[in-house]
Motif scaffolding. Structure first.
Motif, PDB file in Angstrom:
ATOM      1  N   ASP A   1      -2.687  14.785  15.613  1.00  0.00           N
ATOM      2  CA  ASP A   1      -2.873  14.346  17.702  1.00  0.00           C
ATOM      3  C   ASP A   1      -1.681  13.225  17.944  1.00  0.00           C
ATOM      4  N   THR A   2      -1.443  14.062  19.029  1.00  0.00           N
ATOM      5  CA  THR A   2       0.242  13.387  19.422  1.00  0.00           C
ATOM      6  C   THR A   2       0.002  12.890  20.469  1.00  0.00           C
TER       7      THR A   2
ATOM      8  N   THR B   1       4.493  11.516  30.085  1.00  0.00           N
ATOM      9  CA  THR B   1       5.619  11.673  31.209  1.00  0.00           C
ATOM     10  C   THR B   1       6.910  11.201  30.680  1.00  0.00           C
TER      11      THR B   1
ATOM     12  N   ASP C   1      -0.991   1.524  28.266  1.00  0.00           N
ATOM     13  CA  ASP C   1      -2.245   2.071  27.178  1.00  0.00           C
ATOM     14  C   ASP C   1      -3.038   0.792  26.336  1.00  0.00           C
TER      15      ASP C   1
ATOM     16  N   ARG D   1      -3.419  13.354  34.695  1.00  0.00           N
ATOM     17  CA  ARG D   1      -3.353  11.378  34.787  1.00  0.00           C
ATOM     18  C   ARG D   1      -3.610  11.235  36.553  1.00  0.00           C
TER      19      ARG D   1
END
Ligand code: WT7
Length: 660
Positions: free
Chosen positions: A421-422, A426, A512, A539
Motif C-alpha cells: 500500500d504505497t 505527484t 495529508d 486529486r
C-alpha cells in the motif's frame, strides 16, 4: 459498513512468507533497518552510492545534496545524464536489446510486443522529428495522448532532446488543456486522432483543436498526431503533422542531449487548494533515481518479473511506474489501453493470466468496483482465472479499506502475495511510505513505514512532533532526491505550499492527515487536510470545481465538499445558489444535470459532482464565511448537531439537506 467499523474488524497481521523473504531485494526487517540506519549515518553517501549504482552518468557528479538555497534543494547538480539513455540505450548496449520492454494490450485485446531495441529506434526517430520541427532543449512539449506505446515514445523522445514534457490526462477538457498549454508555454502538442476506451472512440484531436483555438498558446507551432483510429478529424496543414509520417523520414539514431541532473524532466499539473492547478516540476537525476530505486525496493523487482501498473500516463503513477521506473531498470511491463470493465469485469484478471503478470499495481477504487462485479457474477471472479503468476500486489492513490484489502489479498493474491500500500504524491516523484514486500509485516489499511532513507513524521500545527497514537499533519523532515523542485513559474507558491513558515519552513508539508500506531509506528493516512478531494484516486481541488460552477451564467454562488463514497472513496457534492429563484422538482433535476455536464466540459468528466443541491443561500457566519463543516455534514446526510448560533441564516440548512 463504515471505514472505522471495518478497521476495527480487521486486526490480523500478514507477514511475508519465508520464501518471499529469502529472495527479496530487501530481505527481512533487519535488512530494512540496516538501510535506514545507513542513510541516517551518512545521508549524502547513501544516496550518492545508489545514484552511482542505479543510473548511468555521462559526467559523474561530485556534489550530492545542496541545501544552500533551501527549500530549492538540488541533488547531484554537477552530474550530467540523459533519462532516455538510461531507459533505453544502456540496456541495448549491454546486449539486452531483444528483451521485451512493453507488452501492449489494446482496448480490443490486440497485443503488441516492443523490444528495447525497437523502442530505442522509435524514440530516436521521433526525437529527430521533434528537432526538425524546431523543438530545442528546454522547450516544453505538451502530450495529450491515450495509453499507447506512442505515448511512451513521445515522453521518452522529449527526455532524449532535453525538452521537458507536460502530459495532460486524456480525460481533461479543452479548457483544462488550454490552461496547461498556456501556463507551461508549450511550443508543440502531441496528441492522437481519437482514443479508444471500452469500445468507444473519444475525440482527442477535436478537443486539442478547441484548446488551441481558445488562445494564449500561440507559441504552439506544431501539433503532432498519432493515428490511433483513423477517424475523421480537422486538419491545419501549416501546423499539423502525422506522427508516423514524420518518423518515417528520420534516422533511427539520435545522440541523446546530455543535461545537468537538475534539468527539468517534466512538469505535471495537479490540483491544490486554490483554483489554479500547480505545475509540479521534476528534475532529471534525482527523479530518475527515485523512479528506479523505489521500483526495485517496493516491488521487489527482479529481471524475471512481468510488471503491470494500470495507471494512465497522464498521472504521476504512469510517469514513474510506466515510462521511467520500469524502463530505467530494463523491466518487461504490460501497458493497457482500455478500462477494467470491458469487455467484462474480468479484464484485469484475464490480462494477468494471459501475460503471466507477476507484479500488479492498481488503485483501491478499481478493486472496490471489481469486487462488486465479481461477487455478482462468478464468471468474472478472479478465482475463475489462473493468477498463479502473481507474486506481489500493490495499491496507490487513496486509502484502501481493510475489507477491500483482504479481498484483494485472498482472491487476487491467493493469500500468498504481499500487498504494498504505497503512499506518495505527484510532488514526491515516487513511493515514500510503503511496505517492503520481503520484509514488512502487513496491516490492512496501513501504508506501514517509510521507504529506506525517508524521514516521515507527524507534527502539530506548529511543527512539533506528536506522540504515536495521536493524529496530526504528515511531513517529511529531510529533502529526498525525487522531490519536486518548484512549481513551474511560481517559486513563491512552491515555498508557501510545501515549506510553510508556520511549520518552521524546513518541513515538507504533504497535505495529508495521518496517525502512527502506538506499538509499531505504522502510518495510516486519514485523507487530505486541505481543500483537496480524492475521487477514485484523482486529486480535485474544491475551489477548481467551484470556479467552474460559478463560470456558468446562471450560477451566483457555489460551495463544493467531499462525501465518503463506497466505490470512489470520496464523491463531489456541490451546493449551488442560482441567479434565479431556487429551482424545485423536475426543474431542479434538469438544472442539476446541466450543471454536471457543464463541469465535465469545464474541467473533465472526473470532476462532475455526484450530487448538486440548490438553495436560496449558503450557510454563512455573520462575517460572510461559508461554513463548510456544516456542508460536509449535510452532504453526508447527517443531522446537524454542531452549534449553529453563529449562523446568519440557520433556516437555509433544511433547504440544503434535500438531495437531488
Ligand atoms: C494524494 C496524492 C501517488 C500517486 C497517485 C496520486 C492520496 C496517495 C495513498 C495511499 C492513502 C493516498 C493522498 C495524497 N494517496 N496514495 N496509499 N493511501 N492515501 O497522486 O494525485 O498527487 O495525490 O493521494 O491524499 O496526498 P496525487
Amino acid at each position: 459498513m463504515s471505514a472505522i467499523e471495518s478497521v476495527l474488524q480487521e486486526s490480523r497481521v500478514f507477514s511475508p512468507s519465508a520464501e518471499t523473504v529469502a529472495g527479496a531485494v530487501i530481505s527481512g526487517m533487519d535488512a530494512y533497518h540496516a538501510l535506514a540506519a545507513e542513510a541516517e549515518r551518512d545521508y549524502d553517501g547513501f544516496w550518492a552510492k545508489l545514484a552511482r549504482e542505479t543510473l548511468s552518468w555521462h559526467k559523474p557528479f561530485t556534489k550530492v545534496l545542496d541545501e544552500s538555497n533551501a527549500p530549492f534543494y538540488t541533488w547531484f547538480e554537477d552530474g550530467e545524464l540523459n533519462a532516455s539513455y538510461n531507459s533505453l540505450d544502456r540496456h541495448v548496449e549491454a546486449g539486452r536489446g531483444d528483451r521485451t520492454a512493453i507488452i501492449f494490450e489494446a482496448d480490443d485485446g490486440t497485443v503488441t510486443h516492443v523490444t528495447y531495441q525497437d523502442l530505442l529506434q522509435r524514440v530516436s526517430r521521433f526525437a529527430n522529428a521533434l528537432k526538425r520541427r524546431g523543438v530545442k532543449k528546454g522547450d516544453r512539449v505538451v502530450i495529450y495522448m491515450p495509453m499507447s506505446i506512442e505515448g511512451v515514445v513521445a515522453m521518452q523522445a522529449c527526455a532524449r532532446i532535453g525538452a521537458p514534457h507536460s502530459v495532460v490526462f486524456g480525460g481533461f477538457s479543452s479548457k483544462s488543456l488550454n490552461e496547461r498549454l498556456v501556463d507551461v508555454g508549450a511550443v508543440a502538442l502531441v496528441t492522437a486522432d481519437e482514443q479508444m476506451r471500452g469500445g468507444k472512440a473519444l475525440p482527442l484531436k477535436r478537443i486539442a483543436d478547441e484548446a488551441l483555438a481558445m488562445g494564449g498558446c500561440e507559441g504552439v507551432k506544431s501539433v503532432i498526431v498519432y493515428r490511433r483510429t483513423g477517424g475523421d478529424i480537422e486538419w491545419h496543414p501549416e501546423r499539423d503533422a502525422w506522427m508516423d509520417e514524420l518518423a518515417q523520414n528520420e534516422s533511427d539514431r539520435c545522440e541523446p542531449e546530455w543535461v545537468g541532473a537538475e534539468h527539468p524532466l517534466f512538469v505535471l499539473y495537479t490540483s491544490g487548494s486554490t483554483g489554479k492547478p500547480k505545475g509540479v516540476q521534476h528534475s532529471t537525476g534525482g527523479y530518475l533515481l527515485w523512479a528506479a530505486q523505489t521500483m526495485k525496493w517496493t516491488f521487489d523487482w527482479k529481471p524475471s518479473d512481468i510488471f503491470w501498473c494500470t495507471a494512465d500516463i497522464g498521472w504521476v503513477t504512469g510517469h514513474t511506474y510506466i515510462t521511467y521506473g520500469p524502463l530505467a531498470l530494463g523491466a518487461t511491463q504490460v501497458m493497457f489501453e482500455g478500462v477494467p470493465t470491458y469487455p467484462d469485469g474480468g479484464r484485469f484478471w484475464s490480462t494477468i493470466e494471459k501475460h503471466k503478470v507477476s507484479i500488479f499495481y492498481t488503485a483501491p477504487t478499481a478493486i472496490r468496483s471489481l469486487i462488486k462485479i465479481a461477487e455478482a457474477d462468478q464468471k468474472v471472479h478472479p478465482k475463475s482465472y489462473d493468477l498463479s503468476s502473481l507474486r506481489i500486489l500493490g495499491t496507490v492513490g487513496e486509502p484502501i479499506n481493510p475489507q477491500a484489502w483482504v479481498w484483494y489479498y485472498e482472491n487476487v493474491g491467493g493469500s500468498r502475495c504481499p500487498i504494498v500500500d504505497t503512499w506518495w504524491q505527484t510532488e514526491t516523484g515516487g513511493h515514500m511510505i510503503s511496505p517492503m514486500p520481503g520484509a514488512t509485516p502487513l496491516v490492512p489499511g496501513s501504508c506501514t513505514l517509510p521507504v529506506p532513507g525517508i524521514q516521515a513524521a507527524i507534527v502539530d500545527e506548529t511543527g512539533q512532533d506528536v506522540p504515536n497514537g495521536q493524529g496530526g499533519i504528515l511531513v517529511i523532515k529531510r529533502p529526498w532526491p525525487g522531490m519536486l523542485r518548484t512549481i513551474w513559474g511560481d517559486p513563491e507558491r512552491f515555498k508557501k505550499s510545501y515549506f510553510p513558515a508556520e511549520l518552521g519552513g524546513k518541513l515538507y508539508l504533504a497535505g495529508d492527515g495521518s496517525v502512527r500506531d502506538k506499538e509499531t509506528g505504522y502510518f495510516t493516512i486519514m485523507g487530505r487536510i486541505d481543500d483537496v478531494l480524492n475521487v477514485s484516486g484523482h486529486r480535485l481541488g474544491t475551489m477548481e470545481i467551484e470556479s467552474a460552477l460559478v463560470a456558468n451564467p446562471i450560477v451566483a454562488e457555489a460551495a463544493v465538499v467531499g462525501r465518503p463514497d463506497e466505490t470512489t472513496g470520496e464523491a463531489v457534492v456541490a451546493f449551488v445558489v442560482l441567479k434565479r429563484p431556487c429551482p424545485e422538482g423536475e426543474e431542479a433535476v434538469k438544472l442539476a444535470s446541466e450543471l454536471r455536464a457543464w463541469v465535465a466540459k469545464e474541467i473533465g468528466p472526473i470532476a462532475k459532482p455526484k450530487d448538486i443541491r440548490f438553495g436560496e443561500n449558503l450557510p454563512k457566519t455573520r462575517s460572510g464565511k461559508i461554513m463548510r463543516r456544516l456542508l460536509r455534514s449535510l452532504a453526508k446526510g447527517e443531522a446537524i448537531t454542531q452549534d449553529v448560533s453563529t449562523l446568519e441564516n440557520p433556516a437555509i440548512l433544511e433547504q440544503l439537506a434535500q438531495a437531488r
